[in-house]
Motif scaffolding. Sequence first.
Motif, mmCIF file in Angstrom:
data_model
loop_
_atom_site.group_PDB
_atom_site.id
_atom_site.type_symbol
_atom_site.label_atom_id
_atom_site.label_comp_id
_atom_site.label_asym_id
_atom_site.label_seq_id
_atom_site.Cartn_x
_atom_site.Cartn_y
_atom_site.Cartn_z
ATOM 1 N N ALA A 385 0.830 -1.205 0.000
ATOM 2 C CA ALA A 385 0.000 0.000 0.000
ATOM 3 C C ALA A 385 0.867 1.260 0.000
ATOM 4 N N LEU A 386 1.913 1.278 0.830
ATOM 5 C CA LEU A 386 2.800 2.448 0.874
ATOM 6 C C LEU A 386 3.500 2.659 -0.469
ATOM 7 N N HIS A 387 3.960 1.578 -1.066
ATOM 8 C CA HIS A 387 4.620 1.702 -2.367
ATOM 9 C C HIS A 387 3.637 2.155 -3.445
ATOM 10 N N ARG A 388 2.391 1.743 -3.313
ATOM 11 C CA ARG A 388 1.380 2.185 -4.283
ATOM 12 C C ARG A 388 1.188 3.696 -4.210
ATOM 13 N N VAL A 389 1.094 4.212 -3.010
ATOM 14 C CA VAL A 389 0.923 5.664 -2.851
ATOM 15 C C VAL A 389 2.160 6.396 -3.361
ATOM 16 N N ALA A 390 3.333 5.931 -2.970
ATOM 17 C CA ALA A 390 4.571 6.589 -3.407
ATOM 18 C C ALA A 390 4.703 6.556 -4.924
ATOM 19 N N GLY A 391 4.378 5.404 -5.534
ATOM 20 C CA GLY A 391 4.462 5.306 -6.994
ATOM 21 C C GLY A 391 3.467 6.203 -7.688
ATOM 22 N N THR A 392 2.275 6.327 -7.116
ATOM 23 C CA THR A 392 1.269 7.217 -7.709
ATOM 24 C C THR A 392 1.734 8.663 -7.678
ATOM 25 N N VAL A 393 2.274 9.093 -6.555
ATOM 26 C CA VAL A 393 2.792 10.463 -6.454
ATOM 27 C C VAL A 393 3.892 10.687 -7.476
ATOM 28 N N ALA A 394 4.823 9.733 -7.581
ATOM 29 C CA ALA A 394 5.920 9.875 -8.540
ATOM 30 C C ALA A 394 5.407 9.874 -9.977
ATOM 31 N N VAL A 427 8.300 -4.058 -12.509
ATOM 32 C CA VAL A 427 7.621 -5.308 -12.177
ATOM 33 C C VAL A 427 8.611 -6.321 -11.636
ATOM 34 N N ARG A 428 9.830 -6.297 -12.132
ATOM 35 C CA ARG A 428 10.855 -7.246 -11.694
ATOM 36 C C ARG A 428 11.669 -6.736 -10.512
ATOM 37 N N ARG A 429 11.650 -5.412 -10.290
ATOM 38 C CA ARG A 429 12.584 -4.844 -9.316
ATOM 39 C C ARG A 429 11.921 -4.224 -8.099
ATOM 40 N N HIS A 430 10.882 -3.422 -8.326
ATOM 41 C CA HIS A 430 10.326 -2.673 -7.191
ATOM 42 C C HIS A 430 8.914 -2.239 -7.540
ATOM 43 N N TYR A 431 7.985 -2.507 -6.606
ATOM 44 C CA TYR A 431 6.584 -2.238 -6.884
ATOM 45 C C TYR A 431 6.297 -0.751 -7.045
ATOM 46 N N ALA A 432 6.952 0.111 -6.291
ATOM 47 C CA ALA A 432 6.731 1.551 -6.426
ATOM 48 C C ALA A 432 7.150 2.033 -7.807
ATOM 49 N N LEU A 433 8.238 1.484 -8.326
ATOM 50 C CA LEU A 433 8.687 1.858 -9.661
ATOM 51 C C LEU A 433 7.663 1.433 -10.713
ATOM 52 N N ALA A 434 7.131 0.221 -10.563
ATOM 53 C CA ALA A 434 6.107 -0.249 -11.495
ATOM 54 C C ALA A 434 4.856 0.628 -11.420
ATOM 55 N N THR A 435 4.468 1.023 -10.216
ATOM 56 C CA THR A 435 3.297 1.876 -10.059
ATOM 57 C C THR A 435 3.516 3.254 -10.671
ATOM 58 N N THR A 436 4.735 3.750 -10.606
ATOM 59 C CA THR A 436 5.040 5.044 -11.238
ATOM 60 C C THR A 436 4.727 5.000 -12.721
ATOM 61 N N GLY A 437 5.226 3.966 -13.401
ATOM 62 C CA GLY A 437 4.961 3.844 -14.830
ATOM 63 C C GLY A 437 3.491 3.636 -15.118
ATOM 64 N N THR A 439 0.797 4.504 -13.379
ATOM 65 C CA THR A 439 -0.003 5.706 -13.122
ATOM 66 C C THR A 439 0.100 6.688 -14.283
ATOM 67 N N ALA A 440 1.303 6.960 -14.722
ATOM 68 C CA ALA A 440 1.482 7.908 -15.822
ATOM 69 C C ALA A 440 0.808 7.397 -17.093
ATOM 70 N N ILE A 441 0.912 6.099 -17.373
ATOM 71 C CA ILE A 441 0.310 5.546 -18.590
ATOM 72 C C ILE A 441 -1.211 5.679 -18.547
ATOM 73 N N VAL A 442 -1.816 5.322 -17.419
ATOM 74 C CA VAL A 442 -3.275 5.385 -17.318
ATOM 75 C C VAL A 442 -3.775 6.823 -17.484
ATOM 76 N N LEU A 443 -3.063 7.777 -16.932
ATOM 77 C CA LEU A 443 -3.480 9.179 -17.085
ATOM 78 C C LEU A 443 -3.449 9.599 -18.550
#
Length: 591
Positions: A385-394, A427-437, A439-443
């Motif tokens: 959950a924390l990584h999801r929020v951090a990735g969304t912000v990024a 996806v292979r390295r860090h969930y926050a990094l995956a969420t960053t990508g 989030t930007a794509i969906v927007l």
Amino acid sequence: MKASRGPVAAVSSIAPSPASCAAAARGAVALAVPLLLGVWTGAVVPSVIAGIGALWGVSQDGSDPYRRRVRRLGGMGLCAAAGLLAGELALRSGHPAAVTVCLVAAALVAGAVGLRGRIAAVCGMHLLLGVTIGGGIPVPGPWWHAPLALLAGVLLVVALSAAPWLWRRHGIERAAVRAVYRAAAAALSAAGTPAAEDARRRLTAALDHAHQVMDRHLTHDGRERPERAALREAFDTGVRLGEVTSALLWEGRPLPSRATGVPALLAARLLPAAGRRADRADADVLEPADARAVLGTEPDTPGLRALAALAAQAGRARPHELPARLPTAPRHGRAARVRYSMLLALCVLLAQVCAEVLHEPRGYWLPMTVAFVYQPDFGPVARRALHRVAGTVAGVAALGTVTLLTQNTYALIGAVAAFAALMAVGVRRHYALATTGLTAIVLVLVDLLGDHRQLYGPRILDTSLASAIVLVAHLVLWPRSAAQRAVALTEAAVGAAQRYGRLAEEVPPAQRHALRRGAYHLLAEARRAVDHARGEPGRRGRDLPLPQELAEAVTTAERLCDAVSARTVAARPVVRPHPVARCAPVRPVAG
């Protein structure tokens, strides 16, 4: 979307690898192609839906064997398309509660299958995601257009991911088995140092991965091709090398350079690079049966003698033995599956109610975030959950920067390709990094569909709200799930270690290797479950041991297995102290 397979690494530790670079290239192509076709042909809406399918496909792309990738991506695509169709029909029905009912029903199904294994969890999650998108984004045109477009996007990822099979059919298996020899060389180099235990665990992880990759090659139909037989021979030798390495690490003495170089020589002999044979120098070292010729000196310990014998005999014909498959770790019981199904449905219902009460931009983002975050088997829920929020912000910050620089459609598609590559690596390295990508794509995809509202702030708030819903529900209503799972796996692993210690002397070599591999595999699974439990805040309960006690039990069991391996290699009677049974911090869990 999945989390990293091991403990989540820090973003600063991310380093590119050939597999990550290939996945990044596939992600960029898979997202850019449908969007470019949509812009050129004017069919923007179907192309965006196809882009969503490609986005989900990239999130489940992997480095595992091609057949397993196709099975996972195909199941995910069919479930996502079915969910999209159900959500779309519910939205078109016009009934105010139809979408909510459909979402809750999909959450119940997703939760019911979500703890039944990797592929089932992926399919269940994407069934729910499909309903979320279908019920939250109105799509013009016939009802069947959107599901077919979504499937087309997934099939593009399947084609890109599985295409290398045409020219390097066994490349993944070869790489996995070769990694075993590299890990063995590193472990032998660490012998006699404080790093030996960690090096042995890395060797176990490499063997587990190779064992899983080689799973379909562990059967013999009498008509197999030479390359497949050679792969199995190399893997079987790697399993034997793992036993000898454990024995040498248990002896605790630094090893000569000729000994630490044996795994590389074995790999050169059994897994030569494509298009070349083993060098003559390698063959000269491996062919003689004289131990002095292999190690350059007379071996003076049982472990060194076993290593020299293994090196001298590698590649020579011997009775055919099929390596046993890895044992299945204990699965979640029916009570756990029912509880997870109900909690997931509750979280989705609360998210949908919040979306209805607040404002329109929250129509699908809240339940979609719940579907992504609440995956207990993909890592600690709190950390996810924390990584999801951090990735969304990024992701919002990154895309906001891009849109400040340009509003050109082709530039935005280029940015989508870059974010897709970032997500594929994340996806292979860090969930926050995956969420960053993601989030930007969906927007960008939402903007291409014609929704040009500034949604940056609402998306951050929605992600935070959905993550808070999941955290509160999970930690209040199911706070001991990770601890119970860790206890169950530790009990199974300790039992496997004791079984190996009890039977190692009495069974044939093939069965001994199977017992040893099963014990180490379950111990590695138990260690991961204990780390998972450490990452979950919440009430442990008096009837459950502390994670530290479980970790100590796993460590003791690992050392027991190391001692049994050393004494088996030495061909001496195994003294069974059963230290695991004495410490025994693992207590049965009621229910």
